[in-house]
Design a protein around this motif. Sequence first.
Motif, PDB file in Angstrom:
ATOM      1  N   LEU A  12       0.843  -1.369   0.342  1.00 39.96           N
ATOM      2  CA  LEU A  12      -0.088   0.004  -0.097  1.00 39.96           C
ATOM      3  C   LEU A  12       1.202   1.256  -0.212  1.00 39.96           C
ATOM      4  O   LEU A  12       1.627   1.093   0.352  1.00 39.96           O
ATOM      5  CB  LEU A  12      -1.293   0.277   1.163  1.00 39.96           C
ATOM      6  CG  LEU A  12      -1.773  -0.854   1.412  1.00 39.96           C
ATOM      7  CD1 LEU A  12      -2.579  -0.925   2.467  1.00 39.96           C
ATOM      8  CD2 LEU A  12      -2.829  -0.447   0.177  1.00 39.96           C
ATOM      9  N   LYS A  48      -1.553   7.709   1.630  1.00 39.55           N
ATOM     10  CA  LYS A  48      -2.991   7.079   2.073  1.00 39.55           C
ATOM     11  C   LYS A  48      -3.395   7.747   3.218  1.00 39.55           C
ATOM     12  O   LYS A  48      -2.616   8.022   3.874  1.00 39.55           O
ATOM     13  CB  LYS A  48      -2.629   5.253   2.743  1.00 39.55           C
ATOM     14  CG  LYS A  48      -2.083   5.146   3.463  1.00 39.55           C
ATOM     15  CD  LYS A  48      -2.090   3.628   3.826  1.00 39.55           C
ATOM     16  CE  LYS A  48      -1.785   2.749   5.789  1.00 39.55           C
ATOM     17  NZ  LYS A  48       0.289   2.851   4.488  1.00 39.55           N
ATOM     18  N   THR A  56      -8.534   6.318   2.287  1.00 36.37           N
ATOM     19  CA  THR A  56      -8.191   7.419   0.807  1.00 36.37           C
ATOM     20  C   THR A  56      -7.082   7.658   0.884  1.00 36.37           C
ATOM     21  O   THR A  56      -6.061   7.457   1.351  1.00 36.37           O
ATOM     22  CB  THR A  56      -8.830   8.467   0.998  1.00 36.37           C
ATOM     23  OG1 THR A  56      -9.694   8.162   1.479  1.00 36.37           O
ATOM     24  CG2 THR A  56      -8.065   9.405  -0.021  1.00 36.37           C
ATOM     25  N   ILE A  57      -6.401   7.256  -1.064  1.00 35.80           N
ATOM     26  CA  ILE A  57      -5.334   8.022  -1.808  1.00 35.80           C
ATOM     27  C   ILE A  57      -4.936   8.560  -2.249  1.00 35.80           C
ATOM     28  O   ILE A  57      -6.295   8.710  -3.336  1.00 35.80           O
ATOM     29  CB  ILE A  57      -4.728   6.623  -3.094  1.00 35.80           C
ATOM     30  CG1 ILE A  57      -4.657   4.861  -2.128  1.00 35.80           C
ATOM     31  CG2 ILE A  57      -3.536   6.728  -2.786  1.00 35.80           C
ATOM     32  CD1 ILE A  57      -4.659   3.819  -2.204  1.00 35.80           C
ATOM     33  N   ILE A 337      -3.658   0.131  -4.703  1.00 38.02           N
ATOM     34  CA  ILE A 337      -4.604   0.925  -5.508  1.00 38.02           C
ATOM     35  C   ILE A 337      -6.202  -0.714  -4.205  1.00 38.02           C
ATOM     36  O   ILE A 337      -6.652  -0.759  -5.817  1.00 38.02           O
ATOM     37  CB  ILE A 337      -4.973   1.581  -6.397  1.00 38.02           C
ATOM     38  CG1 ILE A 337      -4.152   2.467  -6.452  1.00 38.02           C
ATOM     39  CG2 ILE A 337      -6.023   2.351  -6.050  1.00 38.02           C
ATOM     40  CD1 ILE A 337      -4.103   3.538  -7.764  1.00 38.02           C
ATOM     41  N   TRP A 341     -11.647   1.512  -2.097  1.00 37.55           N
ATOM     42  CA  TRP A 341     -11.063   2.810  -1.158  1.00 37.55           C
ATOM     43  C   TRP A 341     -11.677   4.143  -2.150  1.00 37.55           C
ATOM     44  O   TRP A 341     -12.162   3.785  -3.794  1.00 37.55           O
ATOM     45  CB  TRP A 341      -9.550   2.405  -1.069  1.00 37.55           C
ATOM     46  CG  TRP A 341      -8.846   1.399  -0.283  1.00 37.55           C
ATOM     47  CD1 TRP A 341      -9.416   0.918   0.155  1.00 37.55           C
ATOM     48  CD2 TRP A 341      -7.505   1.577   0.496  1.00 37.55           C
ATOM     49  NE1 TRP A 341      -8.688  -0.101   1.097  1.00 37.55           N
ATOM     50  CE2 TRP A 341      -7.805   1.238   1.878  1.00 37.55           C
ATOM     51  CE3 TRP A 341      -6.683   2.741   0.232  1.00 37.55           C
ATOM     52  CZ2 TRP A 341      -6.477   0.600   2.401  1.00 37.55           C
ATOM     53  CZ3 TRP A 341      -5.888   2.828   0.743  1.00 37.55           C
ATOM     54  CH2 TRP A 341      -5.655   1.603   2.274  1.00 37.55           C
TER      55      TRP A 341
END
Length: 446
Positions: A12, A48, A56-57, A337, A341
């Motif tokens: 991630l 992130k 959330t990214i 990803i 999300w």
Amino acid sequence: MTSFSTGRSLPLPPGRFGLPLIGESISYLQEPARFIGQRQKQYGTVFKTHLFGRPTIVLIGADATRFLFTNESQRFEMTNTTSFEVLLGANSIGVKTGTAHEKLRKHLFKSFEPRALADYAKTMEELTHLYLHKWEEMKTFTWYPELKKYTLDIACRLFIGVDNAANENLEKVYEAWSNGLLSIPIRFPLSKFARAVRAREQLLVQFDQLIVQRQKQPTAHRDVLGILLQAEDEEGNRLSIEDVKDNVLAMLIAGHETLTSALTSLCLLLAQHPQVWQTARLEQAKIGHTQLLTPECLNQMTYLELVLKEVLRILPPVVRSGSRKVLKESEFAGYRIPQGWDVFYQIQETHQDENVYAQSQQFDPQRFAPESTQHRQKVGSYIPFGGGIRECLGKEFARLEMKLFAVLLIRDYEWEILPGQNLERLVLPFSRPRDGLKVKFWRREG
């Protein structure tokens, strides 16, 4: 850079989620620019976080925007807060996705075709003269709220055929509605959200009355409401009344708030950079003041076009995109990803990429000159209107209003920023100086 093979395990993005439930939402809302800047410095252009109840990214840079734009609707889908969806309405372009969004967009675009814009220009010029004369008589004032009245007046006149300057109640109702767009979606007496819901209902009632008038005299009004009621697709289908009402309401916010921000930034930056101001004025002197300000005439003003582009680069009205929900797990820049999300891209930080824009903090319109290669280095590096299938529908409307306003302002007026005020930017929901830009304003001599 990107691929969609998830057979290998990817990490991630770096970052942190913050507190349980609320994540890092409070820190973000308090100072969005500092929040993003600190994390970009610490983690890079992909990180992130946890905002508004969602993992959330955040993506920054031209590569990120191209990645999102090219995969919109296949791997990412627009998502909004509950308050935004309720107040815009289920039929609004802002909440539609997929095929429904594509079909609706084609209908709505008819109200921003070149012929319609040429008609709008006459009303824009008339109202601009009225407001400039009003400000001349006021002598000193705070420009941001005044520009809000100006852009709302133009939007009401051109979108629904209503003279907002003579209708203070409409302005108050509209403000109550727009103030609720980023509110907590809980209805209790006197809450901002509850007031906004009531205001929406009042606005729709007024739209119903206007629609009845248009149906009795379908060719009497060349405003957006009239155009949308008559618009047909290739198969002869028209928008429903509910479609028209929700989307005219959405256009009021899009065609008013962002333009207020952009015009305030134009006035601020010209006052801070007198050499740019003088060059823009010399261009106007060469062209002369005898021509009508048609779109064709405005297209001759090449230096002014550079100025406006640079205003939107250095001080974009919207600093981040709307959130996208991840429909399918993907890869970007070596990071995973996850499906489910949210992602969003940052407009302001993308516009300040030193790899694209040399000395990005400087206001330099010449960076957009034809001989410059800065803005052509990377597709996706200049995105004040977004991009891809969700690029701002009213982009040319906004450009027309900005340019026409700038011409009449630069030709005939002077202004200076009054001392002792805070010019620090607030960026939510739209960018503006904290104290609203207090100025002294007067007509030029000679």
